[in-house]
Design a protein around this motif. Sequence first.
Motif, mmCIF file in Angstrom:
data_model
loop_
_atom_site.group_PDB
_atom_site.id
_atom_site.type_symbol
_atom_site.label_atom_id
_atom_site.label_comp_id
_atom_site.label_asym_id
_atom_site.label_seq_id
_atom_site.Cartn_x
_atom_site.Cartn_y
_atom_site.Cartn_z
ATOM 1 N N ASN A 54 0.859 -1.178 0.000
ATOM 2 C CA ASN A 54 0.000 0.000 0.000
ATOM 3 C C ASN A 54 0.900 1.233 0.000
ATOM 4 O OD1 ASN A 54 0.542 0.998 2.737
ATOM 5 N ND2 ASN A 54 -0.622 -0.761 3.453
ATOM 6 N N ASP A 111 -8.792 5.213 -5.668
ATOM 7 C CA ASP A 111 -9.083 3.848 -6.117
ATOM 8 C C ASP A 111 -10.256 3.843 -7.090
ATOM 9 O OD1 ASP A 111 -11.492 3.843 -4.667
ATOM 10 O OD2 ASP A 111 -10.740 2.513 -3.100
ATOM 11 N N THR A 117 -6.557 7.818 -0.917
ATOM 12 C CA THR A 117 -5.633 7.334 0.103
ATOM 13 C C THR A 117 -4.414 8.235 0.067
ATOM 14 O OG1 THR A 117 -6.334 5.042 -0.214
ATOM 15 C CG2 THR A 117 -4.200 5.384 0.821
#
Length: 131
Positions: A54, A111, A117
């Motif tokens: 991530n 996303d 994010t």
Amino acid sequence: MIIWLPGKKPYHTIIPGFLMKDGKAVGPFGVMGGYMQPQGHVQVIMNMIDFGMNPQDALNAPRWQWIGGKKVEIEPGFQPEIAEALLKRGHEIKIQEDFTSFGRGQIILRDENGVLTGATEPRTDGCVATW
């Protein structure tokens, strides 16, 4: 140290990266740090794409830095087996305790559902904030 040479332009890389996937914007990212910037960009993107990290883990991961010739500096926490393999291939490996030469990065990704994010790393004084 900055050395000024007559007739030469100073090297700087104020160039953020931007990710696209299937023709759609995913988001900006960047690793600042002069000669480390392009190396940091490659490492962070490889961490996300090739190693499935991530954004936060991709920024936190230990980095390496090619200095010139066969000289490579690595951060503490770098995988010892990789450093040993480089040594066997004739590289000069130095564990660099001063993390400031390995760049400082941030990432914002969107996303497929539109969720953002953000990530920043411990090498810098940045933070992720939302509202």
